[in-house]
Motif scaffolding. Structure first.
Motif, PDB file in Angstrom:
ATOM      1  N   VAL A  48      41.071  37.958  37.134  1.00 28.35           N
ATOM      2  CA  VAL A  48      41.787  38.268  38.368  1.00 28.35           C
ATOM      3  C   VAL A  48      40.798  38.850  39.375  1.00 28.35           C
ATOM      4  CG1 VAL A  48      43.655  39.595  39.416  1.00 28.35           C
ATOM      5  CG2 VAL A  48      43.903  38.702  37.089  1.00 28.35           C
ATOM      6  N   THR A  49      40.750  38.240  40.552  1.00 34.88           N
ATOM      7  CA  THR A  49      39.861  38.714  41.605  1.00 34.88           C
ATOM      8  C   THR A  49      40.640  38.911  42.897  1.00 34.88           C
ATOM      9  OG1 THR A  49      39.270  36.422  42.160  1.00 34.88           O
ATOM     10  CG2 THR A  49      37.804  37.601  40.659  1.00 34.88           C
ATOM     11  N   GLN A  50      40.139  39.815  43.728  1.00 34.41           N
ATOM     12  CA  GLN A  50      40.689  39.986  45.075  1.00 34.41           C
ATOM     13  C   GLN A  50      39.825  39.197  46.047  1.00 34.41           C
ATOM     14  OE1 GLN A  50      42.435  43.689  47.065  1.00 34.41           O
ATOM     15  NE2 GLN A  50      40.368  43.692  47.882  1.00 34.41           N
ATOM     16  N   GLU A  51      40.423  38.189  46.665  1.00 33.83           N
ATOM     17  CA  GLU A  51      39.710  37.354  47.619  1.00 33.83           C
ATOM     18  C   GLU A  51      40.015  37.813  49.039  1.00 33.83           C
ATOM     19  OE1 GLU A  51      37.562  35.123  46.425  1.00 33.83           O
ATOM     20  OE2 GLU A  51      38.193  35.636  44.373  1.00 33.83           O
ATOM     21  N   GLN A  52      39.106  37.456  49.967  1.00 40.30           N
ATOM     22  CA  GLN A  52      39.250  38.003  51.315  1.00 40.30           C
ATOM     23  C   GLN A  52      38.924  36.970  52.393  1.00 40.30           C
ATOM     24  OE1 GLN A  52      36.376  41.318  50.712  1.00 40.30           O
ATOM     25  NE2 GLN A  52      35.105  40.200  52.177  1.00 40.30           N
ATOM     26  N   PRO A  53      39.749  35.957  52.529  1.00 42.01           N
ATOM     27  CA  PRO A  53      39.613  35.090  53.702  1.00 42.01           C
ATOM     28  C   PRO A  53      39.988  35.856  54.962  1.00 42.01           C
ATOM     29  CG  PRO A  53      41.619  34.575  52.514  1.00 42.01           C
ATOM     30  CD  PRO A  53      40.883  35.595  51.686  1.00 42.01           C
ATOM     31  N   ALA A  54      39.876  35.202  56.091  1.00 38.98           N
ATOM     32  CA  ALA A  54      40.221  35.852  57.361  1.00 38.98           C
ATOM     33  C   ALA A  54      40.683  34.811  58.358  1.00 38.98           C
ATOM     34  CB  ALA A  54      39.016  36.612  57.921  1.00 38.98           C
ATOM     35  N   HIS A  55      41.500  35.264  59.294  1.00 36.62           N
ATOM     36  CA  HIS A  55      41.847  34.464  60.457  1.00 36.62           C
ATOM     37  C   HIS A  55      40.956  34.906  61.612  1.00 36.62           C
ATOM     38  CE1 HIS A  55      45.905  33.451  58.625  1.00 36.62           C
ATOM     39  NE2 HIS A  55      45.475  32.288  59.074  1.00 36.62           N
ATOM     40  N   PHE A  56      40.207  33.966  62.177  1.00 44.32           N
ATOM     41  CA  PHE A  56      39.353  34.249  63.321  1.00 44.32           C
ATOM     42  C   PHE A  56      40.063  33.805  64.596  1.00 44.32           C
ATOM     43  CE2 PHE A  56      36.443  34.001  59.750  1.00 44.32           C
ATOM     44  CZ  PHE A  56      35.652  35.125  59.958  1.00 44.32           C
TER      45      PHE A  56
ATOM     46  N   HIS B 117      35.385  30.804  48.286  1.00 44.73           N
ATOM     47  CA  HIS B 117      36.272  30.384  47.204  1.00 44.73           C
ATOM     48  C   HIS B 117      35.837  31.013  45.888  1.00 44.73           C
ATOM     49  CE1 HIS B 117      38.949  27.919  44.843  1.00 44.73           C
ATOM     50  NE2 HIS B 117      37.948  27.363  44.191  1.00 44.73           N
ATOM     51  N   GLY B 118      36.653  31.974  45.405  1.00 40.01           N
ATOM     52  CA  GLY B 118      36.433  32.551  44.085  1.00 40.01           C
ATOM     53  C   GLY B 118      35.225  33.454  43.993  1.00 40.01           C
ATOM     54  N   THR B 119      34.983  34.253  45.028  1.00 37.23           N
ATOM     55  CA  THR B 119      33.811  35.134  45.033  1.00 37.23           C
ATOM     56  C   THR B 119      34.183  36.614  45.061  1.00 37.23           C
ATOM     57  OG1 THR B 119      33.656  35.084  47.451  1.00 37.23           O
ATOM     58  CG2 THR B 119      32.440  33.388  46.225  1.00 37.23           C
ATOM     59  N   GLY B 120      35.469  36.926  44.923  1.00 44.92           N
ATOM     60  CA  GLY B 120      35.919  38.308  45.058  1.00 44.92           C
ATOM     61  C   GLY B 120      35.644  39.157  43.832  1.00 44.92           C
ATOM     62  N   ALA B 121      35.875  40.451  43.992  1.00 43.74           N
ATOM     63  CA  ALA B 121      35.646  41.413  42.916  1.00 43.74           C
ATOM     64  C   ALA B 121      36.758  41.319  41.876  1.00 43.74           C
ATOM     65  CB  ALA B 121      35.598  42.829  43.480  1.00 43.74           C
ATOM     66  N   VAL B 122      36.367  41.431  40.601  1.00 41.18           N
ATOM     67  CA  VAL B 122      37.338  41.451  39.501  1.00 41.18           C
ATOM     68  C   VAL B 122      38.098  42.770  39.548  1.00 41.18           C
ATOM     69  CG1 VAL B 122      37.617  41.361  36.996  1.00 41.18           C
ATOM     70  CG2 VAL B 122      35.880  39.947  38.113  1.00 41.18           C
ATOM     71  N   LEU B 123      39.410  42.712  39.325  1.00 44.31           N
ATOM     72  CA  LEU B 123      40.208  43.939  39.420  1.00 44.31           C
ATOM     73  C   LEU B 123      41.474  43.851  38.584  1.00 44.31           C
ATOM     74  CD1 LEU B 123      42.506  42.642  41.319  1.00 44.31           C
ATOM     75  CD2 LEU B 123      41.249  43.642  43.189  1.00 44.31           C
ATOM     76  N   ASP B 124      42.130  44.997  38.454  1.00 38.14           N
ATOM     77  CA  ASP B 124      43.473  45.109  37.903  1.00 38.14           C
ATOM     78  C   ASP B 124      44.442  44.898  39.068  1.00 38.14           C
ATOM     79  OD1 ASP B 124      46.024  46.218  37.239  1.00 38.14           O
ATOM     80  OD2 ASP B 124      45.103  47.379  35.620  1.00 38.14           O
ATOM     81  N   PRO B 125      45.400  43.974  38.956  1.00 39.76           N
ATOM     82  CA  PRO B 125      46.268  43.701  40.105  1.00 39.76           C
ATOM     83  C   PRO B 125      47.119  44.887  40.541  1.00 39.76           C
ATOM     84  CG  PRO B 125      47.108  42.624  38.132  1.00 39.76           C
ATOM     85  CD  PRO B 125      45.738  43.119  37.796  1.00 39.76           C
ATOM     86  N   ASP B 126      47.284  45.878  39.668  1.00 36.16           N
ATOM     87  CA  ASP B 126      48.051  47.068  40.042  1.00 36.16           C
ATOM     88  C   ASP B 126      47.181  48.163  40.650  1.00 36.16           C
ATOM     89  OD1 ASP B 126      50.622  46.183  39.255  1.00 36.16           O
ATOM     90  OD2 ASP B 126      50.079  46.501  37.154  1.00 36.16           O
ATOM     91  N   GLU B 127      45.882  47.874  40.810  1.00 36.05           N
ATOM     92  CA  GLU B 127      44.974  48.886  41.361  1.00 36.05           C
ATOM     93  C   GLU B 127      44.161  48.330  42.527  1.00 36.05           C
ATOM     94  OE1 GLU B 127      42.634  50.457  38.170  1.00 36.05           O
ATOM     95  OE2 GLU B 127      44.373  51.233  37.086  1.00 36.05           O
TER      96      GLU B 127
END
Length: 399
Positions: free
Chosen positions: A229-237, A285-295
């Motif tokens: 599980v990773t948190q990804e961060q796209p953006a709207h420009f 695509h798929g470069t975010g940090a691994v995390l606990d989804p509740d944290e």
């Protein structure tokens, strides 16, 4: 205690699609969703997604072309548009990229789908809000244009599926977290929620980032692959050159050229699309940090965002790289980025959609509904729990 034929746990797009498919067949189905409608906790929120048909594998093409038919059925049923036919452009990747997109073109053409090579300058003239580079092959195979690509109105589609469940006689409960899933000795399953217990003949688990945790805490005999599980961060420009948005801007997949130093800052392939009213969406695509989804912190990582802003400056001439709205979402990925669609006993699981699942949702829902009703395995055969590779290079977006 409530009794139903099938309980679907998880009301994101995959669970909603499954419950919709079941309800359409007259199944007594209950969809349980942990959060409120429109929440931003998982992977199904946001206004848009690419309907990306740029696949070369038969099992994914089977699934995405079936999904196209089912998105159309949802649009008819809900009396609202779900797919905007903007098309899709695929480019970059150097020599390997040309081979990759050629394989996609060949696979699509073999299915009777149109896919056309364009030279970089011709593509830019047609879509001046995007930049393109000539491929190293030097024969005009620079940009693969796939007219069957589209933009999914993601938030509208999810709401339409929830409505469709109840329209066909099923039930949807929001703010109803499943705490435990307990197979019963006599057959069937008990699902324990915060407020009650539900018994059913079959349960379908579509809980995204919470899959491994729910399976482990419930002691279920499901040999899941590793789900990262990773948190990804796209953006709207922000769009600052609307004059460059001539017609409909297609969605895009852009692979870096490993032999071009100018692409050294790319963290992965880039995907994106125009979201009317919000800007041009782009993301690694798929470069975010691994995390606990509740944290989750929901905060973006500065260095990744700096690189994404550089991408916008280099490749999105209609957008302002300094004016953006960051997006936080989760990926739940397998090592191969292949999905998990299977059944063990009276438990069906759909997981590991690896950041490229949304477009497939109605077809995935149909497959999971088939498994729940004992039909198949059909398309699910390619996505079984057993015989899966745990290691290997992650594949790029759209492959």
């Amino acid at each position: 205690m409530t009794q139903v034929q099938v309980v679907v746990v998880g009301g994101g797009v995959m669970g909603a699609a499954t419950a919709w498919s079941l309800a359409r067949r007259g199944t007594d189905v209950l969809l349980l969703e942990r959060f409120e409608p429109g929440h931003h906790e998982g992977a199904s929120h946001g206004a848009t997604r690419n309907f990306n048909t740029a696949y070369s594998s038969d099992h994914y093409l089977d699934l995405v072309l079936r999904a196209r038919d089912l998105w159309a059925e949802l649009a008819t049923e809900a009396a609202m548009p779900v797919l905007d036919p903007v098309g899709l452009v695929n480019h970059g990747g150097g020599l390997a990229g040309t081979a990759r997109w050629q394989a996609v073109r060949d696979a699509l053409v073999a299915r009777g789908e149109h896919a056309e090579w364009l030279a970089a300058d011709a593509a830019h003239e047609r879509w001046p809000a995007l930049r393109f580079r000539a491929a190293p092959v030097g024969d005009g195979r620079d940009v693969l244009w796939v007219p069957s690509g589209a933009r999914v109105r993601a938030a509208d589609a999810l709401a339409a599926m929830h409505d469709g469940v109840t329209r066909h006689g099923g039930a949807v409960r929001f703010s109803s977290r499943a705490r435990a899933v307990e197979p019963l000795p006599e057959g069937g399953v008990r699902v324990v929620t915060d407020s009650d217990e539900v018994t059913c003949a079959v349960v379908v688990l579509t809980v995204g980032a919470w899959t491994a945790g729910l399976v482990a805490s419930s002691g279920l005999d499901l040999p899941l692959p590793t789900l990262e599980v990773t948190q990804e961060q796209p953006a709207h420009f922000a769009v600052v050159r609307p004059d460059l948005l001539t017609g409909d801007l297609p969605g895009f997949n852009h692979a870096p050229d490993p032999d071009d130093p100018a692409d050294a800052y790319f963290r992965s392939d880039v995907y994106g699309m125009h979201t009317p009213g919000e800007g041009i969406k782009a993301g690694w695509h798929g470069t975010g940090a691994v995390l606990d989804p509740d944290e989750r912190t929901y905060a973006y990582e500065e260095r990744q965002m700096a690189d994404l802003r550089r991408y916008a400056a280099d490749w999105l001439p209609a957008a302002d790289p300094d004016r953006f709205e960051a997006i936080s979402c989760t990926y739940t990925s397998t090592a191969s980025t292949d999905f998990v669609l299977d059944r063990r006993g009276d438990v069906v699981v759909g997981a590991g959609f690896s950041g490229h699942g949304y477009k497939f949702a109605p077809a995935v829902g149909e497959v999971l509904a088939d498994l729940a009703l004992g039909v198949g395995p059909g398309p699910a055969a390619a996505f079984r729990l057993t015989g899966r590779a745990e290691a290997g290079a992650r594949r790029g977006y759209g492959t």
